[in-house]
Design a protein around this motif. Sequence first.
Motif, PDB file in Angstrom:
ATOM      1  N   ASN A   1       2.921  17.179   0.146  1.00 33.98           N
ATOM      2  CA  ASN A   1       3.570  18.480  -0.026  1.00 33.98           C
ATOM      3  C   ASN A   1       4.570  18.464  -1.178  1.00 33.98           C
ATOM      4  OD1 ASN A   1       2.125  19.519   2.120  1.00 33.98           O
ATOM      5  ND2 ASN A   1       3.779  19.254   3.610  1.00 33.98           N
ATOM      6  N   ALA A   2       5.072  17.268  -1.510  1.00 33.20           N
ATOM      7  CA  ALA A   2       6.009  17.143  -2.627  1.00 33.20           C
ATOM      8  C   ALA A   2       5.277  17.078  -3.963  1.00 33.20           C
ATOM      9  CB  ALA A   2       6.879  15.902  -2.445  1.00 33.20           C
ATOM     10  N   GLY A   3       3.947  17.125  -3.919  1.00 30.19           N
ATOM     11  CA  GLY A   3       3.163  17.173  -5.150  1.00 30.19           C
ATOM     12  C   GLY A   3       2.650  15.832  -5.628  1.00 30.19           C
ATOM     13  N   TYR A   4       2.578  14.843  -4.735  1.00 26.54           N
ATOM     14  CA  TYR A   4       2.129  13.511  -5.140  1.00 26.54           C
ATOM     15  C   TYR A   4       0.708  13.221  -4.666  1.00 26.54           C
ATOM     16  CZ  TYR A   4       6.893  12.242  -6.501  1.00 26.54           C
ATOM     17  OH  TYR A   4       8.116  12.197  -7.126  1.00 26.54           O
ATOM     18  N   LEU A   5      -0.037  12.544  -5.517  1.00 28.60           N
ATOM     19  CA  LEU A   5      -1.292  11.927  -5.108  1.00 28.60           C
ATOM     20  C   LEU A   5      -0.923  10.590  -4.467  1.00 28.60           C
ATOM     21  CD1 LEU A   5      -3.550  12.589  -8.233  1.00 28.60           C
ATOM     22  CD2 LEU A   5      -3.756  13.658  -5.972  1.00 28.60           C
ATOM     23  N   VAL A   6      -1.319  10.394  -3.233  1.00 26.01           N
ATOM     24  CA  VAL A   6      -0.845   9.251  -2.463  1.00 26.01           C
ATOM     25  C   VAL A   6      -1.961   8.232  -2.250  1.00 26.01           C
ATOM     26  CG1 VAL A   6       0.231   8.511  -0.304  1.00 26.01           C
ATOM     27  CG2 VAL A   6       0.762  10.769  -1.261  1.00 26.01           C
ATOM     28  N   ARG A   7      -1.627   6.975  -2.486  1.00 29.71           N
ATOM     29  CA  ARG A   7      -2.516   5.878  -2.121  1.00 29.71           C
ATOM     30  C   ARG A   7      -1.784   5.006  -1.111  1.00 29.71           C
ATOM     31  NH1 ARG A   7      -4.932   0.550  -5.250  1.00 29.71           N
ATOM     32  NH2 ARG A   7      -6.594   0.173  -3.741  1.00 29.71           N
ATOM     33  N   VAL A   8      -2.425   4.749   0.020  1.00 31.01           N
ATOM     34  CA  VAL A   8      -1.824   3.947   1.080  1.00 31.01           C
ATOM     35  C   VAL A   8      -2.395   2.531   1.036  1.00 31.01           C
ATOM     36  CG1 VAL A   8      -1.454   3.685   3.557  1.00 31.01           C
ATOM     37  CG2 VAL A   8      -1.538   5.973   2.544  1.00 31.01           C
ATOM     38  N   ARG A   9      -1.499   1.545   1.039  1.00 33.44           N
ATOM     39  CA  ARG A   9      -1.895   0.130   1.084  1.00 33.44           C
ATOM     40  C   ARG A   9      -1.167  -0.523   2.250  1.00 33.44           C
ATOM     41  NH1 ARG A   9      -4.281  -3.204  -0.546  1.00 33.44           N
ATOM     42  NH2 ARG A   9      -3.962  -4.118  -2.600  1.00 33.44           N
ATOM     43  N   THR A  10      -1.874  -1.217   3.121  1.00 33.82           N
ATOM     44  CA  THR A  10      -1.250  -1.896   4.252  1.00 33.82           C
ATOM     45  C   THR A  10      -1.159  -3.395   3.982  1.00 33.82           C
ATOM     46  OG1 THR A  10      -3.376  -2.150   5.376  1.00 33.82           O
ATOM     47  CG2 THR A  10      -2.066  -0.193   5.908  1.00 33.82           C
ATOM     48  N   THR A  11      -0.159  -4.016   4.564  1.00 35.89           N
ATOM     49  CA  THR A  11       0.020  -5.458   4.411  1.00 35.89           C
ATOM     50  C   THR A  11      -0.575  -6.173   5.618  1.00 35.89           C
ATOM     51  OG1 THR A  11       2.188  -5.444   5.495  1.00 35.89           O
ATOM     52  CG2 THR A  11       2.127  -5.092   3.106  1.00 35.89           C
ATOM     53  N   ALA A  12      -1.031  -7.407   5.383  1.00 38.50           N
ATOM     54  CA  ALA A  12      -1.616  -8.194   6.469  1.00 38.50           C
ATOM     55  C   ALA A  12      -0.953  -9.557   6.612  1.00 38.50           C
ATOM     56  CB  ALA A  12      -3.113  -8.383   6.229  1.00 38.50           C
ATOM     57  N   ALA A  13      -0.196  -9.967   5.610  1.00 41.94           N
ATOM     58  CA  ALA A  13       0.433 -11.288   5.649  1.00 41.94           C
ATOM     59  C   ALA A  13       1.715 -11.274   4.822  1.00 41.94           C
ATOM     60  CB  ALA A  13      -0.526 -12.347   5.107  1.00 41.94           C
ATOM     61  N   ARG A  14       2.548 -12.281   5.042  1.00 42.49           N
ATOM     62  CA  ARG A  14       3.788 -12.402   4.280  1.00 42.49           C
ATOM     63  C   ARG A  14       3.473 -12.484   2.784  1.00 42.49           C
ATOM     64  NH1 ARG A  14       8.753 -14.000   5.923  1.00 42.49           N
ATOM     65  NH2 ARG A  14       7.916 -14.731   7.924  1.00 42.49           N
ATOM     66  N   GLY A  15       4.206 -11.752   1.984  1.00 40.66           N
ATOM     67  CA  GLY A  15       4.005 -11.757   0.539  1.00 40.66           C
ATOM     68  C   GLY A  15       3.096 -10.664   0.027  1.00 40.66           C
ATOM     69  N   ASP A  16       2.390  -9.980   0.938  1.00 37.74           N
ATOM     70  CA  ASP A  16       1.457  -8.937   0.494  1.00 37.74           C
ATOM     71  C   ASP A  16       2.179  -7.797  -0.209  1.00 37.74           C
ATOM     72  OD1 ASP A  16      -0.676 -10.322   1.451  1.00 37.74           O
ATOM     73  OD2 ASP A  16      -1.178  -8.940   3.085  1.00 37.74           O
ATOM     74  N   ALA A  17       3.319  -7.364   0.341  1.00 37.76           N
ATOM     75  CA  ALA A  17       4.030  -6.237  -0.260  1.00 37.76           C
ATOM     76  C   ALA A  17       4.501  -6.582  -1.672  1.00 37.76           C
ATOM     77  CB  ALA A  17       5.217  -5.831   0.610  1.00 37.76           C
ATOM     78  N   THR A  18       4.923  -7.818  -1.873  1.00 35.09           N
ATOM     79  CA  THR A  18       5.341  -8.251  -3.213  1.00 35.09           C
ATOM     80  C   THR A  18       4.175  -8.179  -4.192  1.00 35.09           C
ATOM     81  OG1 THR A  18       7.076  -9.712  -2.374  1.00 35.09           O
ATOM     82  CG2 THR A  18       6.228 -10.184  -4.569  1.00 35.09           C
ATOM     83  N   ALA A  19       3.036  -8.709  -3.782  1.00 35.13           N
ATOM     84  CA  ALA A  19       1.864  -8.721  -4.662  1.00 35.13           C
ATOM     85  C   ALA A  19       1.395  -7.307  -4.979  1.00 35.13           C
ATOM     86  CB  ALA A  19       0.737  -9.517  -4.006  1.00 35.13           C
ATOM     87  N   ILE A  20       1.381  -6.439  -3.977  1.00 38.75           N
ATOM     88  CA  ILE A  20       0.935  -5.059  -4.192  1.00 38.75           C
ATOM     89  C   ILE A  20       1.880  -4.329  -5.146  1.00 38.75           C
ATOM     90  CG2 ILE A  20       0.567  -2.822  -3.079  1.00 38.75           C
ATOM     91  CD1 ILE A  20      -0.267  -4.403  -0.543  1.00 38.75           C
ATOM     92  N   ALA A  21       3.189  -4.462  -4.892  1.00 33.61           N
ATOM     93  CA  ALA A  21       4.169  -3.787  -5.745  1.00 33.61           C
ATOM     94  C   ALA A  21       4.109  -4.301  -7.174  1.00 33.61           C
ATOM     95  CB  ALA A  21       5.567  -3.958  -5.169  1.00 33.61           C
ATOM     96  N   ARG A  22       3.960  -5.608  -7.329  1.00 30.61           N
ATOM     97  CA  ARG A  22       3.916  -6.215  -8.666  1.00 30.61           C
ATOM     98  C   ARG A  22       2.638  -5.846  -9.416  1.00 30.61           C
ATOM     99  NH1 ARG A  22       3.270 -11.642  -7.371  1.00 30.61           N
ATOM    100  NH2 ARG A  22       1.034 -11.190  -7.422  1.00 30.61           N
ATOM    101  N   ASP A  23       1.497  -5.938  -8.736  1.00 30.94           N
ATOM    102  CA  ASP A  23       0.210  -5.760  -9.402  1.00 30.94           C
ATOM    103  C   ASP A  23      -0.190  -4.303  -9.577  1.00 30.94           C
ATOM    104  OD1 ASP A  23       0.130  -8.494  -9.375  1.00 30.94           O
ATOM    105  OD2 ASP A  23      -1.223  -8.642  -7.645  1.00 30.94           O
ATOM    106  N   GLU A  24       0.307  -3.422  -8.707  1.00 34.42           N
ATOM    107  CA  GLU A  24      -0.125  -2.022  -8.746  1.00 34.42           C
ATOM    108  C   GLU A  24       1.001  -1.030  -8.990  1.00 34.42           C
ATOM    109  OE1 GLU A  24      -2.525  -1.113  -5.291  1.00 34.42           O
ATOM    110  OE2 GLU A  24      -3.195  -3.199  -5.117  1.00 34.42           O
ATOM    111  N   GLY A  25       2.247  -1.432  -8.689  1.00 34.15           N
ATOM    112  CA  GLY A  25       3.361  -0.494  -8.742  1.00 34.15           C
ATOM    113  C   GLY A  25       3.589   0.155 -10.084  1.00 34.15           C
ATOM    114  N   GLY A  26       3.286  -0.563 -11.169  1.00 36.44           N
ATOM    115  CA  GLY A  26       3.523  -0.017 -12.501  1.00 36.44           C
ATOM    116  C   GLY A  26       2.659   1.173 -12.855  1.00 36.44           C
TER     117      GLY A  26
END
Length: 294
Positions: free
Chosen positions: A31-56
């Motif tokens: 509703n705020a006007g964003y195209l949203v992609r959802v990524r879930t984590t399964a193990a320690r370190g996943d959020a770091t890898a996702i943010a680093r590799d895709e966040g940009g």
Amino acid sequence: MKKSLLFIVNPAAGRTQSRGPLFDAVTAFSNAGYLVRVRTTAARGDATAIARDEGGDYDVVACCGGDGTLNETVSGLLQLERPPLLAYLPRGTTNDFASSLRISPRPAEAARAVERHQPRALDAGSWNDRCFVYVASFGAFTKSSYSASQAAKNALGHFAYILEGMKDLNTLRPYSLRLTADGEELDGEYLFGAVCNSTSIGGLMKLDPERVVLDDGKFEMLLIPMPKTAAELQELLLALLNQQYDAGGLIFRHVSHVSVEPEEDLPWSLDGEYAPSAGRVEIRNHQAALTILL
């Protein structure tokens, strides 16, 4: 052109809670006007890898989980040359940092911060080659922040930390270390130490919001020295109970750089996550390294 948002979700955080509010959060993003992609984590370190590799590739990176999930996400974003805007939907147990920023514990309500688009600069901390968002601590009760099981955290909340902390009481002891804070030498024996950018530490210790500025390039450092007499112990306990951190022999400073050299094994907690002992620890404040939407 539509804006884009990467939504990193830790499904293990708040496992006993309904999943419905997460769908409401995605709706709020849309509703705020964003195209949203959802990524879930399964193990320690996943959020770091996702943010680093895709966040940009996104305008906003939002994470949903506890303080550990936030720490991992920020760790990834800080590796980018130009980190995108950050949004945080707390869904863990203690959520100290969310409390400092007055972020709603309800995901859908917290998600509406993206729609309001009120950016706020935030300092970030480095602990040698690791990062922390709001606290690096050692000593008494530090172990309880990372040793309580996820199941216990989900079921018992703050009480899980207290139970774990009680297990440490029989091993409560001082740590001898060389410590320098912005050039001031504070060598001594300490029961506990914390360098933080938050009004709450472990959900148990509170700092005056008027004394905590989250983007001033300074951390708040609290050290609890080993009392030498029963009278000193009483004064120290009263000061902690009354949250008078400039009294009772407690050491409270606003600092940007802390160097610690322990004389023995000294494990740490970074945003509630375990960090092993190091012969020398350099803690630095990185002013306004991130921008969060509130």
